[in-house]
Design a protein around this motif. Structure first.
Motif, PDB file in Angstrom:
ATOM      1  N   ARG A  99     -18.377  52.184  32.940  1.00 26.72           N
ATOM      2  CA  ARG A  99     -17.653  53.077  33.442  1.00 26.72           C
ATOM      3  C   ARG A  99     -16.805  53.917  32.353  1.00 26.72           C
ATOM      4  NH1 ARG A  99     -17.086  52.882  38.872  1.00 26.72           N
ATOM      5  NH2 ARG A  99     -17.939  50.990  39.745  1.00 26.72           N
ATOM      6  N   LEU A 100     -17.262  54.767  31.828  1.00 29.00           N
ATOM      7  CA  LEU A 100     -16.751  55.281  30.486  1.00 29.00           C
ATOM      8  C   LEU A 100     -16.240  56.733  30.766  1.00 29.00           C
ATOM      9  CD1 LEU A 100     -19.366  54.589  27.937  1.00 29.00           C
ATOM     10  CD2 LEU A 100     -17.633  53.446  28.153  1.00 29.00           C
ATOM     11  N   HIS A 101     -16.544  57.078  31.992  1.00 32.04           N
ATOM     12  CA  HIS A 101     -15.688  58.498  32.414  1.00 32.04           C
ATOM     13  C   HIS A 101     -14.368  58.255  32.946  1.00 32.04           C
ATOM     14  CE1 HIS A 101     -15.321  62.166  34.630  1.00 32.04           C
ATOM     15  NE2 HIS A 101     -16.012  62.649  33.823  1.00 32.04           N
ATOM     16  N   ARG A 102     -13.601  58.915  32.704  1.00 29.54           N
ATOM     17  CA  ARG A 102     -12.020  58.543  33.167  1.00 29.54           C
ATOM     18  C   ARG A 102     -12.030  58.688  34.900  1.00 29.54           C
ATOM     19  NH1 ARG A 102      -7.423  61.967  31.582  1.00 29.54           N
ATOM     20  NH2 ARG A 102      -6.672  61.037  33.231  1.00 29.54           N
ATOM     21  N   TYR A 103     -12.984  59.562  35.498  1.00 24.75           N
ATOM     22  CA  TYR A 103     -12.953  59.427  36.921  1.00 24.75           C
ATOM     23  C   TYR A 103     -13.790  58.269  37.644  1.00 24.75           C
ATOM     24  CZ  TYR A 103      -9.800  63.502  35.821  1.00 24.75           C
ATOM     25  OH  TYR A 103      -8.993  64.351  35.241  1.00 24.75           O
TER      26      TYR A 103
ATOM     27  N   GLU B 164      -8.462  53.568  32.027  1.00 28.71           N
ATOM     28  CA  GLU B 164      -7.958  53.346  30.561  1.00 28.71           C
ATOM     29  C   GLU B 164      -7.181  54.764  30.192  1.00 28.71           C
ATOM     30  OE1 GLU B 164      -7.695  50.813  28.058  1.00 28.71           O
ATOM     31  OE2 GLU B 164      -8.277  49.745  30.069  1.00 28.71           O
ATOM     32  N   ALA B 165      -7.765  56.096  30.407  1.00 33.44           N
ATOM     33  CA  ALA B 165      -7.332  57.222  29.964  1.00 33.44           C
ATOM     34  C   ALA B 165      -5.963  57.480  30.772  1.00 33.44           C
ATOM     35  CB  ALA B 165      -8.093  58.488  30.387  1.00 33.44           C
ATOM     36  N   VAL B 166      -5.996  56.918  31.939  1.00 30.29           N
ATOM     37  CA  VAL B 166      -4.648  57.200  32.837  1.00 30.29           C
ATOM     38  C   VAL B 166      -3.601  56.293  32.276  1.00 30.29           C
ATOM     39  CG1 VAL B 166      -3.723  56.937  35.122  1.00 30.29           C
ATOM     40  CG2 VAL B 166      -5.906  57.865  34.857  1.00 30.29           C
ATOM     41  N   LEU B 167      -3.881  55.168  32.020  1.00 26.15           N
ATOM     42  CA  LEU B 167      -2.945  53.936  31.391  1.00 26.15           C
ATOM     43  C   LEU B 167      -2.371  54.845  30.073  1.00 26.15           C
ATOM     44  CD1 LEU B 167      -4.715  50.776  32.347  1.00 26.15           C
ATOM     45  CD2 LEU B 167      -2.608  51.773  33.586  1.00 26.15           C
TER      46      LEU B 167
ATOM     47  N   ILE C 136       1.418  71.039  32.883  1.00 23.06           N
ATOM     48  CA  ILE C 136       0.494  69.739  32.823  1.00 23.06           C
ATOM     49  C   ILE C 136      -0.240  69.958  33.922  1.00 23.06           C
ATOM     50  CG2 ILE C 136       1.820  68.257  34.269  1.00 23.06           C
ATOM     51  CD1 ILE C 136       0.284  67.286  31.300  1.00 23.06           C
ATOM     52  N   ALA C 137       0.099  70.700  35.015  1.00 27.10           N
ATOM     53  CA  ALA C 137      -0.990  70.705  36.176  1.00 27.10           C
ATOM     54  C   ALA C 137      -2.185  71.703  35.692  1.00 27.10           C
ATOM     55  CB  ALA C 137      -0.429  71.516  37.328  1.00 27.10           C
ATOM     56  N   LYS C 138      -1.706  72.708  35.113  1.00 29.10           N
ATOM     57  CA  LYS C 138      -2.873  73.633  34.587  1.00 29.10           C
ATOM     58  C   LYS C 138      -3.587  73.046  33.338  1.00 29.10           C
ATOM     59  CE  LYS C 138      -0.009  77.415  34.444  1.00 29.10           C
ATOM     60  NZ  LYS C 138       0.371  78.898  33.948  1.00 29.10           N
TER      61      LYS C 138
ATOM     62  N   PHE D 246     -10.389  65.561  41.032  1.00 34.80           N
ATOM     63  CA  PHE D 246      -9.593  64.303  40.902  1.00 34.80           C
ATOM     64  C   PHE D 246      -8.250  64.047  40.232  1.00 34.80           C
ATOM     65  CE2 PHE D 246     -14.439  63.515  40.515  1.00 34.80           C
ATOM     66  CZ  PHE D 246     -14.397  63.103  41.952  1.00 34.80           C
ATOM     67  N   TYR D 247      -7.613  65.004  40.123  1.00 31.41           N
ATOM     68  CA  TYR D 247      -6.084  65.140  39.594  1.00 31.41           C
ATOM     69  C   TYR D 247      -5.158  64.165  40.090  1.00 31.41           C
ATOM     70  CZ  TYR D 247      -6.119  69.096  42.743  1.00 31.41           C
ATOM     71  OH  TYR D 247      -5.964  69.751  43.909  1.00 31.41           O
ATOM     72  N   GLU D 248      -5.355  63.787  41.575  1.00 31.45           N
ATOM     73  CA  GLU D 248      -4.763  63.095  41.943  1.00 31.45           C
ATOM     74  C   GLU D 248      -4.664  61.628  41.510  1.00 31.45           C
ATOM     75  OE1 GLU D 248      -5.237  62.680  46.238  1.00 31.45           O
ATOM     76  OE2 GLU D 248      -3.191  61.589  46.423  1.00 31.45           O
ATOM     77  N   ARG D 249      -5.621  61.138  40.851  1.00 30.91           N
ATOM     78  CA  ARG D 249      -5.853  59.968  39.858  1.00 30.91           C
ATOM     79  C   ARG D 249      -4.858  59.612  38.582  1.00 30.91           C
ATOM     80  NH1 ARG D 249     -12.263  58.483  40.907  1.00 30.91           N
ATOM     81  NH2 ARG D 249     -12.432  59.161  42.787  1.00 30.91           N
ATOM     82  N   HIS D 250      -4.333  60.885  38.320  1.00 26.87           N
ATOM     83  CA  HIS D 250      -3.327  60.868  37.119  1.00 26.87           C
ATOM     84  C   HIS D 250      -2.007  60.196  37.622  1.00 26.87           C
ATOM     85  CE1 HIS D 250      -5.688  63.784  34.044  1.00 26.87           C
ATOM     86  NE2 HIS D 250      -6.248  63.558  35.243  1.00 26.87           N
ATOM     87  N   LEU D 251      -1.634  59.408  36.739  1.00 22.66           N
ATOM     88  CA  LEU D 251      -0.244  58.788  36.948  1.00 22.66           C
ATOM     89  C   LEU D 251       0.663  59.851  36.327  1.00 22.66           C
ATOM     90  CD1 LEU D 251      -0.568  55.058  36.091  1.00 22.66           C
ATOM     91  CD2 LEU D 251      -0.433  56.141  38.536  1.00 22.66           C
ATOM     92  N   SER D 252       0.346  60.329  35.125  1.00 19.20           N
ATOM     93  CA  SER D 252       1.249  61.155  34.513  1.00 19.20           C
ATOM     94  C   SER D 252       0.972  62.575  34.847  1.00 19.20           C
ATOM     95  CB  SER D 252       0.968  61.141  33.130  1.00 19.20           C
ATOM     96  OG  SER D 252       2.027  61.714  32.358  1.00 19.20           O
ATOM     97  N   ARG D 253       1.681  62.809  36.192  1.00 16.09           N
ATOM     98  CA  ARG D 253       1.373  64.387  36.906  1.00 16.09           C
ATOM     99  C   ARG D 253       2.694  64.541  37.628  1.00 16.09           C
ATOM    100  NH1 ARG D 253       0.518  63.511  42.384  1.00 16.09           N
ATOM    101  NH2 ARG D 253      -0.652  61.863  42.837  1.00 16.09           N
ATOM    102  N   PRO D 254       2.506  65.930  38.014  1.00 14.61           N
ATOM    103  CA  PRO D 254       3.479  66.338  39.081  1.00 14.61           C
ATOM    104  C   PRO D 254       3.053  66.204  40.557  1.00 14.61           C
ATOM    105  CG  PRO D 254       2.604  68.310  38.198  1.00 14.61           C
ATOM    106  CD  PRO D 254       1.873  67.168  37.732  1.00 14.61           C
ATOM    107  N   SER D 255       3.968  66.565  41.550  1.00 12.06           N
ATOM    108  CA  SER D 255       3.272  66.285  43.104  1.00 12.06           C
ATOM    109  C   SER D 255       2.239  66.991  43.185  1.00 12.06           C
ATOM    110  CB  SER D 255       4.575  66.661  43.858  1.00 12.06           C
ATOM    111  OG  SER D 255       4.824  68.177  43.786  1.00 12.06           O
ATOM    112  N   MET D 256       1.234  66.973  44.349  1.00  6.87           N
ATOM    113  CA  MET D 256       0.222  67.424  44.490  1.00  6.87           C
ATOM    114  C   MET D 256       0.354  69.121  45.043  1.00  6.87           C
ATOM    115  SD  MET D 256      -2.096  65.453  43.895  1.00  6.87           S
ATOM    116  CE  MET D 256      -3.699  65.771  44.917  1.00  6.87           C
TER     117      MET D 256
END
Ligand SMILES: *Cc1c(COP(=O)(O)O)cnc(C)c1O
Length: 404
Positions: free
Chosen positions: A37-41, A50-53, A217-219, A229-239
């Protein structure tokens, strides 16, 4: 007293040797490879990649609202420029003393670099910044904290605010560095950092972008290639913020891999310790070289919380052939010095005169003069304090032989 009599000192260690990746990083990287599982999504339900963390941890470390992992710092800069609104044909101010990927990122965004002079202390010349801003009408300033020299950020912010200029910081050499009590990369619209092998974090290749701006950041996440899959980011604004942009932004596929993030996370946890180790080496070299004949080390500004992973000094009372002889002799004694005064680009070192894809380049006499006499070398953490002492002795001895 002369450093060491007639005997010629020689240094034998490599200037490009890094320390190993911390055990925890190797272990985590191996586990990831075992799962494939090397791909961030590529996550299962509820699993956090790991990328999200890393993004969450890096944003917390520098005190930014958001962070995004990318495949390099060069593309982080490119994405930052695009996300901050740079359009084809726009002009982007940039200090002329920087590395090739910086004007490359401006070019990649379809924009035009407008170079700003540097001072004798290797810092952006802020008077020239104002002058070039007025002449060119540029609305963006890409400030590259080249070799970790940090200009007076209070004045930079004041100038950018007054002239309506959007600031983006290139922090490839200032990971872990501050101006006052604030991390570099957090002064403007966005900050970009590198985890390429030769920088302060090492994942081979890698970049991080930070910003406090939800639209930026969204852009950036969409540009980086998040598919949907941007919802899976923790460091992000609202949908809702993504809703505004998701059909407008192309996917440039510049994601960070989980493998890179797995290697970086334990290094981030150790970063402050590593920065102190760099500074101990830098301080020893600086103390040894300060006051030596023909060598001038610029004073640092009081608020500059720099990390001495490389050292620059200016040769004084020398002419150009002398500088060349000095550098060649140092090289022959094992001390690898880089020179931005060479006519042709060599290795990692090229100067703005070589970037001929940029049309309207103006002469920059102050920068040229500074770079002609500037010597530059890496301080890898694989050097001991004794190694640093030998490097300083070689430099002093060669300066004495060449110029006296
Ligand atoms: C290395 C470097 C970059 C680009 O970093 P990459 O991760 O290699 O793309 C940008 N700016 C400066 C000053 C650098 O040294």
């Amino acid at each position: 007293m002369k450093p060491q009599s007639a005997e010629k000192i020689k240094f034998t260690k490599e200037f490009t040797k890094q320390e190993p990746i911390p055990e925890a990083g190797i272990k985590r990287a191996l586990e990831l490879m075992q799962t494939g599982r090397l791909h961030r999504y590529n996550t299962t339900d509820g699993e956090i990649s790991e990328a999200v963390l890393l993004e969450k941890e890096y944003a917390d470390y520098v005190g930014a609202r958001y962070c995004l992992g990318l495949s390099s710092c060069g593309c982080a800069i490119y994405i930052a420029l695009k996300s901050a609104g740079v359009s084809p044909g726009d002009k982007v101010l940039c200090n002329a003393f920087t590395l090739a990927p910086v004007p490359g990122a401006i070019e990649n965004a379809g924009a035009v670099s407008v170079f700003v002079e540097i001072t004798e202390d290797y810092l952006t010349d802020l008077e020239d910044l104002e002058k070039k801003a007025e002449q060119s009408g540029a609305e963006y300033f890409l400030l590259s904290h080249m070799r970790g020299h940090i200009a007076d950020m209070d004045r930079v912010i004041e100038i950018c605010g007054r002239l309506g200029i959007t600031l983006i910081e290139d922090c490839a050499h200032t990971v872990g560095c501050r101006w006052g009590d604030k991390f570099t990369g957090t002064f403007g619209k966005a900050g970009c950092y590198s985890s390429q092998t030769y920088k302060h974090l090492n994942s081979g290749e890698g970049g991080l972008l930070v910003t406090d701006d939800p639209d930026v950041i969204a852009k950036a996440i969409l540009f980086s290639g998040s598919y949907m899959f941007y919802e899976r980011h923790l460091s992000r604004p609202s949908m809702e913020v993504f809703e505004r942009h998701k059909k407008q932004i192309p996917n440039f596929s510049l994601r960070m891999t989980n493998l890179a993030a797995a290697m970086i996370r334990p290094q981030l946890a150790d970063l402050d310790t590593q920065c102190r180790r760099w500074n101990r080496r830098y301080n020893l070299l600086e103390t040894e070289l300060t006051g030596a004949d023909h060598i001038r080390i610029p004073k640092r500004l009081a608020k500059e919380g720099f990390v001495g992973s490389s050292l620059q000094f200016t040769l004084t009372g020398a002419d150009l052939p002398g500088v060349q002889t000095f550098i060649e002799t140092c090289g022959a004694r094992g001390v690898e010095i880089k020179w931005f005064g060479a006519k042709e680009p060599v290795g990692f070192t090229s100067s703005w005169e070589s970037w001929q894809y940029i049309k309207d380049r103006q002469p920059l006499p102050r920068t040229r003069k500074t770079l002609d006499f500037m010597c530059d070398f890496r301080i890898p953490l694989t050097f001991t304090m004794e190694d640093c002492k030998i490097v300083a002795d070689v430099i002093k001895q060669v300066a004495e032989e060449t110029f006296d």
